[in-house]
Each structure stands twice: as structure tokens, then as C-alpha cells.
Write a protein that holds these residues in place. Structure first.
Motif, PDB file in Angstrom:
ATOM      1  N   ARG A 428       0.833  -1.236   0.113  1.00 21.34           N
ATOM      2  CA  ARG A 428      -0.089  -0.159   0.088  1.00 21.34           C
ATOM      3  C   ARG A 428       0.797   1.163   0.065  1.00 21.34           C
ATOM      4  NH1 ARG A 428      -5.032   1.571   2.395  1.00 21.34           N
ATOM      5  NH2 ARG A 428      -5.301   3.747   1.860  1.00 21.34           N
ATOM      6  N   TYR A 429       1.977   1.464   0.680  1.00 22.23           N
ATOM      7  CA  TYR A 429       2.670   2.386   0.994  1.00 22.23           C
ATOM      8  C   TYR A 429       4.041   2.472   0.369  1.00 22.23           C
ATOM      9  CZ  TYR A 429      -1.128   3.816   4.293  1.00 22.23           C
ATOM     10  OH  TYR A 429      -2.276   4.266   5.072  1.00 22.23           O
ATOM     11  N   PHE A 430       4.428   3.833  -0.106  1.00 26.98           N
ATOM     12  CA  PHE A 430       5.878   3.749  -0.489  1.00 26.98           C
ATOM     13  C   PHE A 430       6.510   5.189   0.377  1.00 26.98           C
ATOM     14  CE2 PHE A 430       3.476   6.378  -3.040  1.00 26.98           C
ATOM     15  CZ  PHE A 430       4.361   7.474  -3.580  1.00 26.98           C
ATOM     16  N   TRP A 431       7.761   4.843   0.797  1.00 27.25           N
ATOM     17  CA  TRP A 431       8.476   6.148   1.368  1.00 27.25           C
ATOM     18  C   TRP A 431       9.248   6.860   0.437  1.00 27.25           C
ATOM     19  CZ3 TRP A 431       8.488   6.310   6.864  1.00 27.25           C
ATOM     20  CH2 TRP A 431       7.887   5.319   7.404  1.00 27.25           C
ATOM     21  N   TYR A 432       9.271   8.204   0.678  1.00 26.56           N
ATOM     22  CA  TYR A 432      10.043   8.855  -0.274  1.00 26.56           C
ATOM     23  C   TYR A 432      10.409  10.131   0.616  1.00 26.56           C
ATOM     24  CZ  TYR A 432       5.817  11.897  -0.470  1.00 26.56           C
ATOM     25  OH  TYR A 432       4.779  12.656  -0.210  1.00 26.56           O
ATOM     26  N   PRO A 440      11.700  12.433   5.098  1.00 22.29           N
ATOM     27  CA  PRO A 440      10.938  11.528   4.617  1.00 22.29           C
ATOM     28  C   PRO A 440       9.439  11.496   4.613  1.00 22.29           C
ATOM     29  CG  PRO A 440      12.756  10.684   6.208  1.00 22.29           C
ATOM     30  CD  PRO A 440      12.437  12.190   6.223  1.00 22.29           C
ATOM     31  N   ARG A 441       8.804  10.975   3.749  1.00 20.70           N
ATOM     32  CA  ARG A 441       7.299  11.152   3.803  1.00 20.70           C
ATOM     33  C   ARG A 441       6.735   9.639   3.179  1.00 20.70           C
ATOM     34  NH1 ARG A 441       8.168  15.159   5.737  1.00 20.70           N
ATOM     35  NH2 ARG A 441       7.662  17.159   5.400  1.00 20.70           N
ATOM     36  N   LEU A 442       5.454   9.703   3.588  1.00 16.76           N
ATOM     37  CA  LEU A 442       4.687   8.104   3.285  1.00 16.76           C
ATOM     38  C   LEU A 442       3.698   8.386   2.314  1.00 16.76           C
ATOM     39  CD1 LEU A 442       5.251   5.467   4.389  1.00 16.76           C
ATOM     40  CD2 LEU A 442       3.260   5.765   5.969  1.00 16.76           C
ATOM     41  N   GLY A 443       3.697   7.821   1.010  1.00 15.28           N
ATOM     42  CA  GLY A 443       2.818   7.716  -0.111  1.00 15.28           C
ATOM     43  C   GLY A 443       1.930   6.610  -0.299  1.00 15.28           C
ATOM     44  N   ASP A 444       0.665   6.831  -0.860  1.00 10.61           N
ATOM     45  CA  ASP A 444      -0.156   5.860  -0.993  1.00 10.61           C
ATOM     46  C   ASP A 444       0.113   5.459  -2.465  1.00 10.61           C
ATOM     47  OD1 ASP A 444      -2.397   4.156  -1.450  1.00 10.61           O
ATOM     48  OD2 ASP A 444      -3.758   5.383   0.051  1.00 10.61           O
ATOM     49  N   LYS A 453      10.285   7.408  -6.785  1.00  8.92           N
ATOM     50  CA  LYS A 453      11.295   7.934  -6.198  1.00  8.92           C
ATOM     51  C   LYS A 453      11.319   6.990  -4.792  1.00  8.92           C
ATOM     52  CE  LYS A 453      12.230  11.556  -8.721  1.00  8.92           C
ATOM     53  NZ  LYS A 453      13.318  11.730  -9.307  1.00  8.92           N
ATOM     54  N   GLU A 454      10.761   6.142  -4.745  1.00  6.21           N
ATOM     55  CA  GLU A 454      10.807   5.212  -3.405  1.00  6.21           C
ATOM     56  C   GLU A 454      12.047   5.020  -2.763  1.00  6.21           C
ATOM     57  OE1 GLU A 454       8.473   1.174  -1.705  1.00  6.21           O
ATOM     58  OE2 GLU A 454       8.745   1.612  -4.037  1.00  6.21           O
ATOM     59  N   MET A 455      12.008   5.256  -1.656  1.00  7.80           N
ATOM     60  CA  MET A 455      13.304   4.839  -0.709  1.00  7.80           C
ATOM     61  C   MET A 455      13.243   3.251  -0.657  1.00  7.80           C
ATOM     62  SD  MET A 455      12.953   8.227   1.802  1.00  7.80           S
ATOM     63  CE  MET A 455      14.221   7.451   2.747  1.00  7.80           C
ATOM     64  N   PRO A 456      14.436   2.622  -0.499  1.00  7.75           N
ATOM     65  CA  PRO A 456      14.641   1.293  -0.217  1.00  7.75           C
ATOM     66  C   PRO A 456      14.509   1.016   1.298  1.00  7.75           C
ATOM     67  CG  PRO A 456      16.624   2.176  -0.695  1.00  7.75           C
ATOM     68  CD  PRO A 456      15.803   3.255  -0.594  1.00  7.75           C
TER      69      PRO A 456
END
Length: 578
Positions: A428-432, A440-444, A453-456
Motif C-alpha cells: 500500500r505505502y511507499f517511502w520517499y 521522509p514522507r509516506l505515499g499511498d 522516487k521510493e526509498m529502499p
């Protein structure tokens, strides 16, 4: 696990000569348990206070230049060992509409810096031109910490008014919000050009333990907040104003607002987190193995338990889930007290008590009991106080066979393989990182752009992908890791992590950081518990307020006997009398 494991200089696993019954990593590193942890004697601010009191640091007001509205600058001189430091605070006029705890804020009630050496007029002028700008200003390598904070809208003016009228503020009211200021960011270790960790450890031994300089800056902001309140009370009513009683000063802490920016730290520094957790688990295991259970230690356990119950009762938060957790912990602690008081209850060891709590109580209560046990046996706990340094380099073992790498994953990352990533809910979520503040932010993933741009950070999914790629490889029994990463260079980072972290007892968080049910608050609370904060007050699933140094000694206590008994701070009604 049944045995205590560590690593030698080569990174290979070894067994301790005197094994301890450490808890299983699957238990300890479960993300929900990490989100149930509490401060303990081993928390960084507790260790810092013992050091300050033991070494009798001298902290004096070098300059107090506040106007009738409380705005201006203050410089404190800190003498610690052979070194001298300066803590500088700049108080600013700030409209209520401009006050924000968000990282994107550009104005604050106070901005702060902890510096090496003395601060003369020329240096103060440079600091005054840059510190109020925070990350937009110019920091230098003779600065250890850069920070800022905002007043509590519920407490600051109330305390000023009470002192001005000749009254002491109510401890019961202060218990609702236990601080006058809260920090919104505390930067150190090379951030924005500050002194890096290597310089701190080599030139500032007083702050060469985890986050010591940052914790000390929060401690000093607490002192400044009280001095500023007393200053304004005296300005407001010179004839009636009274200073704050010492007992109330001790009860006032410093608030903190923490958001997502802290969460990735636990993922990006797994070897360091492994050492933090191992230090705590060793102390708990030693108490359970070596701590004598007798009438005296049982009475001490029950005394601290009662204090924890009152502390929870005085923790007022708006979040329903956290309120329910606090109330459940209260009731379970009271049930434990009654169980211990039952004449039919017979326990011979603390391990028996721990096993009972594990069976009947929530994670919140289990971890509270662990913190209480560390207080009952301070000598055992404090012997573990020094956190080991760690070389955080995750190095590739290129000659390892792919069959061995697969076995490592199956043994140490079974928890990741058990997650079904074919489900949309698991992704559901990806970090960027935000472009505006690089925070850092949390995207849907279902409705927000920026997935590229997702962080690993979702380690579990990366492990699963690596495992699937391995299983699809031919000649796995004869091919090497070097050959594998040459063919699949995108796998290099996760392969190094798997190889390195397989040598650690703890460190990898058991949880899917992309799952729709994942709560970033669990990550925040884990790190904050190591800092030593209390009274967690979630404002959403993305950020939390809490209280630091509540109950801690004040500057005038330095040089006096110190029992380090400021855990689970509670209001003392006797202190409210005029």
C-alpha cells in the motif's frame, strides 16, 4: 534464543563464555513490540544525567539578555571535564498563527545551539545571524547541536501568571502537559555542517555516547524555559512574583514533537540498532538470571510498580488507542500486584514472574515490567550502560555460494518470506523524500505519484525479491555471490545487508513497512524509548508528542546526592502549597 550471540572483529558469529537466555529476535524485533517499549535506566538521557551528576558538571549563566517580553539571547557556560562548551538560546517574538511543530516551519519561539568553547561578542553575533534561520543558516564544525522549540500554549502563560501572582503552579495541571517548551527538531552529528560524529568522539568525550549532545541540549532548553518564565513573572509583577519551587522545576520536562523523519534511521542503521537492543536485552537477561528475589527486592518492585500506575494515570492523551493501551497497562499492573500479594502465589525467581507476565499481559505491560526490573537492580543494569561502538559497514562476501546465501535468508529472514506480497494491502505505502525539506514522507501507492522516487526501506520486500531471483538462478550450488551481483547489480545492497545482518542477534525489524496496517508510530516510539522519553501522545499515525526529562534533576542539584530515581515522574500534591 537460549544463548547469547555476538560478533568478533571479522564479523563471524561467536558464543559468549557465559551464555544468557536472551529473548528470541522474532519476539524482540516484532514491530508491534518495538512500538510498546518504554524508557529505562539504559535510556540515553538517564545515562547522561548520571554522568552529569557523577562528574559534577558546572553550568553557569554567562549572559542573560532578555527584554521585558522575554525576547533576546542567553548564553550558558558548561564546564565538563577538561572541556568548555556554550549553550546559546535566542528567544523570538512569534504570533500564535505562526507557531507550528511541522518541519516545514520557518519561525520558532526559540532557536538553540550547543557549541564547543567560549562565545565572545563576535561569535555571538555570528550565531545570532545564523541560528535563528536553522537549516537555512550557516552552521560550523565547532557547533555540536542545532535545535529549535515552541512554547506550550496550555502551560507557559499559565505558569508565568501564577508565579507573577505569588503562587506556585498546580502540579496536577502541569501533569496534563508536563512542559513549558517542546522541541520540534534537534540536529547533530554532521547535519547541516555541524561537527560530525568522528569529531565529537575524538574531541568531545563528554558527548561520545549515543545522542548525548542532543539530549543535553534538550535538558538545557528545559532550564531556559523555567528561567524565562521566572523572568517574565518578575517583569509582570515585581512586588508579588515568586521563583518556582525546586520540586516543581524537577517535575517540568521538555516536550518533543517527532514525525516521520526519525523512522528511516532504524532501517538505515541496523547494526547500530542491533547493539542498542542487545545492550538492553543483555541487561534484562542478567536481571532475570542473577537478580535475587527476596522480600526487599519484591517490595522495591511493588513500590516502582505503584509509581508506574500513577504515572500512567496522569498521562493524558487525546488518542483513543493510546489511552486504551495506557489504561490496559494500568489494570494489568494492578492485577500483577494482586497476584503477587496472593498467599497462594509462589515464585522463586524473577524469570518465573516474567514468564507469568508474558502469558497474561499485553506487550505494553510486558515491556513496562522489564523497565521496572532494571530499576530494581540498578547495579546490574548500569553495568551494561556503555553502548558498544559499531562499524556500520555492510561488506559483501563475494566468494559465498548462492546456496549458502539462500540458506541465510531461509534461516534469518523467514519472517520476510512469510509475507504475501501478491496482496495489494502488502504494498500500500511507499517511502520517499519531500522535495521541499528532503524529509521522509509516506505515499499511498494506489493514488499518489512519486513511486519512482521510493526509498529502499521495505526490507522484507527487497529480501523476498532477492530470494525469488536466487531461486530462479541456475547452478545455485556452484555459483557465487560475486557472479550473482554482477548479473543483477540492483541486488548488491540487499545481499550485503543479508550477509551482514545474519551475523547479528538483533537489528532487523520484523514487519512490512509498506503494509496498509503498518504504523510509523511504532518505529518512532522504539527510538524515542531509547532516548528516554515518556508520555507518548500520538497526534496521528505519522507523528507524536512526548515529554523528556520530566522529574530529572535541575542545575542546583548538581553536587548533591543523586539516586537516579526520576523514572515514571508523578505529581506531588505537597508541592502546590504556597
Amino acid at each position: 534464543m537460549g544463548i547469547e550471540m555476538g560478533t568478533d572483529r571479522s564479523g563471524s558469529a561467536r558464543l559468549e563464555k557465559n551464555p544468557l537466555p536472551l529473548r528470541d529476535p522474532q519476539t524482540v524485533m516484532d514491530i508491534k513490540r518495538l512500538g510498546s517499549m518504554h524508557q529505562s535506566r539504559l535510556s540515553f538521557m538517564r545515562a547522561l544525567m548520571r554522568k552529569v551528576m557523577r562528574e559534577q558538571w558546572s553550568i553557569q549563566t554567562e549572559r542573560m539578555d532578555l527584554d521585558k517580553s522575554g525576547y533576546g539571547s542567553v548564553v550558558y557556560r558548561v564546564s565538563a571535564g577538561e572541556n568548555r562548551y556554550s549553550f546559546v538560546a535566542f528567544s523570538h517574538q512569534l504570533a500564535d498563527a505562526e507557531r507550528s511543530d511541522r518541519v516545514i516551519a520557518e519561525k520558532w519561539d526559540v532557536t538553540l545551539a550547543l557549541c564547543m568553547g567560549e562565545v565572545d561578542e563576535a561569535r555571538l553575533a555570528r550565531l545570532q545571524a545564523n541560528v535563528p534561520k536553522q537549516e537555512a543558516g550557516r552552521a560550523s564544525t565547532d557547533m555540536l547541536v542545532l535545535s529549535r522549540g515552541n512554547k506550550s500554549s496550555r502551560n507557559f502563560e499559565y505558569v508565568v501568571d501564577e508565579l507573577a501572582a505569588g503562587r506556585q503552579p498546580s502540579m496536577q495541571k502541569l501533569a496534563q502537559v508536563g512542559y513549558l517548551y517542546r522541541t520540534t527538531a534537534v540536529y547533530g552529528s554532521g547535519k547541516f555542517g555541524l561537527a560530525d560524529w568522528q569529531k565529537v568522539t575524538s574531541q568531545c568525550p563528554e558527548f561520545a555516547s549515543p545522542f548525548a549532545a542532543e539530549m543535553f541540549s534538550c535538558f538545557m532548553l528545559r532550564h531556559f524555559s523555567i528561567e524565562q518564565a521566572e523572568h517574565l513573572a518578575k517583569i509582570k509583577s515585581p512586588s508579588t512574583a515568586v521563583p518556582m519551587q525546586d520540586a516543581i522545576k524537577r517535575f517540568i520536562g521538555i516536550g518533543n514533537a517527532t514525525g516521520l523523519g526519525m523512522a528511516p534511521y532504524l532501517i538505515r542503521h541496523p547494526q547500530l540498532i542491533a547493539q542498542w537492543v542487545l545492550t538492553r536485552e543483555r541487561a534484562i537477561a542478567r536481571v532475570l538470571r542473577d537478580g535475587e528475589l527476596n522480600q526487599e527486592t519484591l517490595a522495591e518492585f511493588l513500590r516502582i510498580l505503584a509509581k508506574a500506575v500513577q504515572h500512567l494515570d496522569e498521562t493524558m492523551v487525546a488518542d483513543r488507542d493510546q489511552t486504551d493501551r495506557n489504561r490496559t497497562a494500568q489494570q494489568e499492573l494492578l492485577s500483577l500486584r494482586d497476584w503477587l500479594s496472593n498467599t497462594k502465589t509462589t515464585i522463586a525467581t524473577w524469570s518465573m514472574l516474567s514468564n507469568h507476565v508474558t502469558k497474561v499481559a499485553s506487550m505494553e505491560t510486558q515491556e513496562l515490567v522489564n523497565s521496572i526490573l532494571l530499576e530494581v537492580f540498578p547495579d546490574i543494569a548500569d553495568a551494561q550502560e556503555k553502548y558498544s561502538g559499531v562499524d556500520e559497514g555492510l561488506r559483501l562476501v563475494p566468494e559465498m555460494l548462492l546456496s549458502d546465501l539462500r540458506r541465510l535468508i531461509e534461516r534469518h529472514y523467514r519472517w520476510a518470506l512469510d509475507i504475501d506480497f501478491s496482496q495489494a494491502s502488502a504494498n500500500r505505502y511507499f517511502w520517499y523524500r519531500s522535495e521541499e525539506k528532503m524529509e521522509p514522507r509516506l505515499g499511498d501507492r494506489s493514488n499518489e505519484p512519486g513511486v519512482e522516487k521510493e526509498m529502499p526501506l521495505p526490507i522484507a520486500r527487497l529480501v523476498r525479491a532477492c530470494y525469488d531471483r536466487l531461486c530462479a538462478s541456475t547452478d545455485i550450488s556452484s555459483s557465487t555471490v560475486a557472479q550473482f551481483v554482477a548479473q543483477h547489480p540492483e541486488q548488491l545492497g540487499i545481499v550485503k545487508r543479508i550477509q551482514g545482518m545474519s551475523q547479528e542477534c538483533y537489528g532487523e525489524i520484523r514487519g512490512n513497512l509498506a503494509d496498509e496496517h503498518m504504523l510509523p508510530l511504532d518505529l518512532l516510539r522504539c527510538k524515542l524509548s531509547f532516548f528516554g522519553v515518556s508520555k507518548f501522545d500520538p497526534k496521528s499515525k505519522l507523528w507524536v508528542r512526548n515529554t523528556m526529562f520530566q522529574g530529572a534533576p535541575i542545575l542546583t542539584d548538581i553536587g548533591k546526592p543523586f539516586n537516579d530515581d526520576w523514572y515514571f515522574p508523578v505529581a506531588n500534591p505537597d508541592c502546590t502549597a504556597p
